[in-house]
Design an enzyme around this catalytic site. Structure first.
Site, PDB file in Angstrom:
ATOM      1  N   ALA A 207      -5.818  19.941  -4.233  1.00 59.17           N
ATOM      2  CA  ALA A 207      -5.188  20.474  -3.012  1.00 59.17           C
ATOM      3  C   ALA A 207      -4.992  21.992  -3.088  1.00 59.17           C
ATOM      4  O   ALA A 207      -4.774  22.647  -2.072  1.00 59.17           O
ATOM      5  CB  ALA A 207      -3.840  19.789  -2.786  1.00 59.17           C
TER       6      ALA A 207
ATOM      7  N   LYS B  82     -12.955  -5.259  10.420  1.00 61.09           N
ATOM      8  CA  LYS B  82     -13.700  -4.328   9.561  1.00 61.09           C
ATOM      9  C   LYS B  82     -15.141  -4.149  10.039  1.00 61.09           C
ATOM     10  O   LYS B  82     -15.647  -3.034  10.043  1.00 61.09           O
ATOM     11  CB  LYS B  82     -13.640  -4.822   8.113  1.00 61.09           C
ATOM     12  CG  LYS B  82     -12.219  -4.719   7.523  1.00 61.09           C
ATOM     13  CD  LYS B  82     -12.102  -5.468   6.212  1.00 61.09           C
ATOM     14  CE  LYS B  82     -10.715  -5.352   5.611  1.00 61.09           C
ATOM     15  NZ  LYS B  82     -10.507  -6.271   4.482  1.00 61.09           N
TER      16      LYS B  82
ATOM     17  N   ASP C  20      -9.618 -10.550   9.864  1.00 55.61           N
ATOM     18  CA  ASP C  20      -9.589  -9.313   9.073  1.00 55.61           C
ATOM     19  C   ASP C  20     -11.016  -8.771   8.895  1.00 55.61           C
ATOM     20  O   ASP C  20     -11.268  -7.586   9.129  1.00 55.61           O
ATOM     21  CB  ASP C  20      -8.924  -9.614   7.722  1.00 55.61           C
ATOM     22  CG  ASP C  20      -8.928  -8.423   6.789  1.00 55.61           C
ATOM     23  OD1 ASP C  20      -8.070  -7.547   6.974  1.00 55.61           O
ATOM     24  OD2 ASP C  20      -9.788  -8.358   5.888  1.00 55.61           O
TER      25      ASP C  20
ATOM     26  N   GLY D 228      -0.925 -13.531  -5.066  1.00 50.69           N
ATOM     27  CA  GLY D 228      -0.559 -12.366  -4.254  1.00 50.69           C
ATOM     28  C   GLY D 228      -1.689 -11.812  -3.421  1.00 50.69           C
ATOM     29  O   GLY D 228      -1.586 -10.743  -2.822  1.00 50.69           O
TER      30      GLY D 228
ATOM     31  N   VAL E  74     -11.471  -0.199   5.511  1.00 45.92           N
ATOM     32  CA  VAL E  74     -12.587  -1.116   5.204  1.00 45.92           C
ATOM     33  C   VAL E  74     -12.892  -1.023   3.711  1.00 45.92           C
ATOM     34  O   VAL E  74     -13.082   0.079   3.186  1.00 45.92           O
ATOM     35  CB  VAL E  74     -13.867  -0.743   5.999  1.00 45.92           C
ATOM     36  CG1 VAL E  74     -14.987  -1.726   5.683  1.00 45.92           C
ATOM     37  CG2 VAL E  74     -13.600  -0.695   7.491  1.00 45.92           C
TER      38      VAL E  74
ATOM     39  N   VAL F 264       0.837  -1.209   0.000  1.00 47.76           N
ATOM     40  CA  VAL F 264       0.000   0.000   0.000  1.00 47.76           C
ATOM     41  C   VAL F 264       0.872   1.259   0.000  1.00 47.76           C
ATOM     42  O   VAL F 264       0.586   2.232  -0.722  1.00 47.76           O
ATOM     43  CB  VAL F 264      -0.977  -0.001   1.199  1.00 47.76           C
ATOM     44  CG1 VAL F 264      -1.871   1.235   1.162  1.00 47.76           C
ATOM     45  CG2 VAL F 264      -1.830  -1.254   1.191  1.00 47.76           C
TER      46      VAL F 264
ATOM     47  N   ARG G   3      14.167  -0.915   5.192  1.00 38.83           N
ATOM     48  CA  ARG G   3      14.804  -1.681   4.108  1.00 38.83           C
ATOM     49  C   ARG G   3      15.492  -0.733   3.125  1.00 38.83           C
ATOM     50  O   ARG G   3      15.247   0.485   3.127  1.00 38.83           O
ATOM     51  CB  ARG G   3      13.752  -2.538   3.399  1.00 38.83           C
ATOM     52  CG  ARG G   3      13.205  -3.632   4.295  1.00 38.83           C
ATOM     53  CD  ARG G   3      11.955  -4.253   3.719  1.00 38.83           C
ATOM     54  NE  ARG G   3      10.841  -3.313   3.658  1.00 38.83           N
ATOM     55  CZ  ARG G   3       9.663  -3.569   3.107  1.00 38.83           C
ATOM     56  NH1 ARG G   3       9.439  -4.733   2.572  1.00 38.83           N
ATOM     57  NH2 ARG G   3       8.704  -2.661   3.107  1.00 38.83           N
TER      58      ARG G   3
ATOM     59  N   ILE H  88     -13.208   0.988  -1.905  1.00 44.61           N
ATOM     60  CA  ILE H  88     -14.644   1.323  -1.892  1.00 44.61           C
ATOM     61  C   ILE H  88     -14.896   2.462  -0.911  1.00 44.61           C
ATOM     62  O   ILE H  88     -14.508   2.361   0.256  1.00 44.61           O
ATOM     63  CB  ILE H  88     -15.506   0.117  -1.427  1.00 44.61           C
ATOM     64  CG1 ILE H  88     -15.210  -1.116  -2.270  1.00 44.61           C
ATOM     65  CG2 ILE H  88     -16.976   0.468  -1.467  1.00 44.61           C
ATOM     66  CD1 ILE H  88     -15.885  -2.381  -1.729  1.00 44.61           C
TER      67      ILE H  88
ATOM     68  N   GLY I 159     -11.039  -1.521   1.086  1.00 45.58           N
ATOM     69  CA  GLY I 159      -9.986  -1.070   0.172  1.00 45.58           C
ATOM     70  C   GLY I 159     -10.371   0.221  -0.543  1.00 45.58           C
ATOM     71  O   GLY I 159     -10.489   1.277   0.076  1.00 45.58           O
TER      72      GLY I 159
END
Ligand code: HSE
Length: 403
Positions: A31, A200, A196, A182, A127, A12, A44, A131, A129
């Site tokens: 903006a 939510k 998960d 994935g 919640v 993400v 990393r 949507i 993704g």
């Protein structure tokens, strides 16, 4: 120029950077001026990336930079993510996140800090993704009392069930496919055991009912016990199996909240939600049913929701979205013992036995000795007792609620 930072450069986090780069002109337009991602926090080595120079490993660099006014927390987990979020808010920076575990478990505290500091803590991406669901609940549906929320809230399990339903793939093979594609993590427990989806439904319940629903207190069952026999039996009853997160308000203001696999009649819109898509049905006492559908997971879909929250913070700098819920002291969560449901029961045994022991509405015998029953509605506790007793007179192969 507005300066922002991203905490975490996983799926993400890298997506948030990509969205800001890909849509820089549109974002500057919304903006009112260009937005620069000044820092990305990750331990990393990303020095080979074109923006490798923006990486920092010391959170204090971001915390102490007054130019940074908005931060995306996309690290996940509740350890460092909690600490960094808290410190950003205390430093007067708004924080936007996709971290449902943190929002569900400590959102009440973090929202309180945000309120005290006059900044925002926003979590549209936590919640569904990509949507839009949090903002519609807070804004467009704000004049409603919420009667019910019912949805497919986890993309990975919906992908697995879709493979089982349409391609006859076993649960284990479908899970392997989800991992190869994935969707599922190497450790898929949080998805397949329903945790998960539970986080939510708790977040949506907090918003709907105004008090904290603790994921640890919410009944939660995943899909690891669902078999191809159940999928075939559901088909015989005109249904498909979906993992559902559901919250139902009672007249006294308390509410049920739970996660469990359900048989969904094919005429219900949720039955046609497939693959990694999510759908959430909300029933408002003024609107009736409203349905939200879209990609519930995925890099850019989720990143788009985080970026939109960041833009909202930038556009309305100095103003707070009034989001809050209590710390759980209202005890609104009611145990599902008294929740009334119809059930599907698959039983190896005698027809007369099951007819005598369950409130059977319909009974099929697809193979000799294997019975598929649909029951009338009963409180959970009564049904569970009946099913336990039935198990003493034969083999109860499966039992699931019907929506
Ligand atoms: N693991 C989650 C899912 C990601 O499969 O839906 C999005 O929250």
């Amino acid at each position: 120029m507005i300066k922002a930072a991203i905490l975490g450069h996983g799926t993400v986090g890298s997506g948030v950077y990509e969205v800001f780069e890909m849509n820089a002109d549109k974002i500057a337009c919304v903006a009112g001026e260009p937005v620069e991602i000044k820092y990305v926090l990750d331990l990393r080595d990303f020095s080979s990336l074109s923006y490798g120079h923006k990486f920092v490993s010391d959170f204090a660099v971001i915390e102490n930079d007054p130019e940074v006014t908005v931060v995306a927390e996309v690290m996940g987990g509740v350890g460092a993510a909690y600490e960094f979020t808290r410190r950003c808010l205390l430093a007067g920076k708004s924080v936007c996140t996709s971290n449902k575990e943190l929002v569900a478990t400590r959102g009440d505290e973090l929202l309180k800090i945000a309120e005290e500091k006059g900044v925002n803590y926003m979590f549209e991406a936590s919640v569904g993704g990509g949507i839009p669901i949090i903002r519609p609940m807070l804004r467009c549906l704000a004049a409603n009392e919420f009667n019910e929320i019912c949805g497919i809230l986890n993309g990975t399990t919906n992908y697995i069930l879709t493979q089982m339903i349409h391609n006859g793939v076993t649960f284990a093979d479908a899970l392997r496919q989800a991992q190869l594609s994935g969707y599922a993590e190497k450790d898929p427990t949080a998805d397949i055991e329903g945790h998960d989806a539970c986080r939510k439904i708790c977040i949506l319940s907090n918003l709907a009912f105004g008090d904290k629903f603790d994921p640890d207190q919410v009944s939660c069952e995943g899909i690891s016990g669902v078999t191809l026999e159940d999928v075939a039996s559901a088909e015989k009853l005109g249904c498909v199996i979906k993992l559902i997160g559901r919250a139902v308000r009672n007249e006294d203001g308390t509410a049920y909240a739970y996660v469990a696999p359900h048989l969904i009649p094919k005429e219900n819109l949720l039955a046609s939600v497939e693959d990694v898509f999510n759908a959430i049905m909300i029933n408002g006492n003024a609107t009736g049913d409203v349905m939200f559908y879209g990609k519930g997971a995925g890099k850019l879909a989720t990143a788009s929701a985080v970026a939109a929250d960041m833009l909202d913070c930038i556009e309305h700098a100095g103003h707070r979205l009034r989001i809050s819920w209590g710390n759980g002291s209202k005890n609104l969560l009611r145990p599902i013992d008294t929740l009334q449901s119809a059930w599907y029961v698959r039983f190896r045994g005698d027809r007369k036995t099951i007819e005598a022991m369950l409130p059977v509405e319909s009974l099929a015998e697809p193979t000799e000795g294997m019975l598929i029953a649909r029951t009338s509605k009963l409180p959970t506790v009564d049904m569970e007792k009946k099913i336990a007793r039935l198990g003493e007179c034969g083999e109860v192969c499966a039992a699931m609620r019907i929506l």
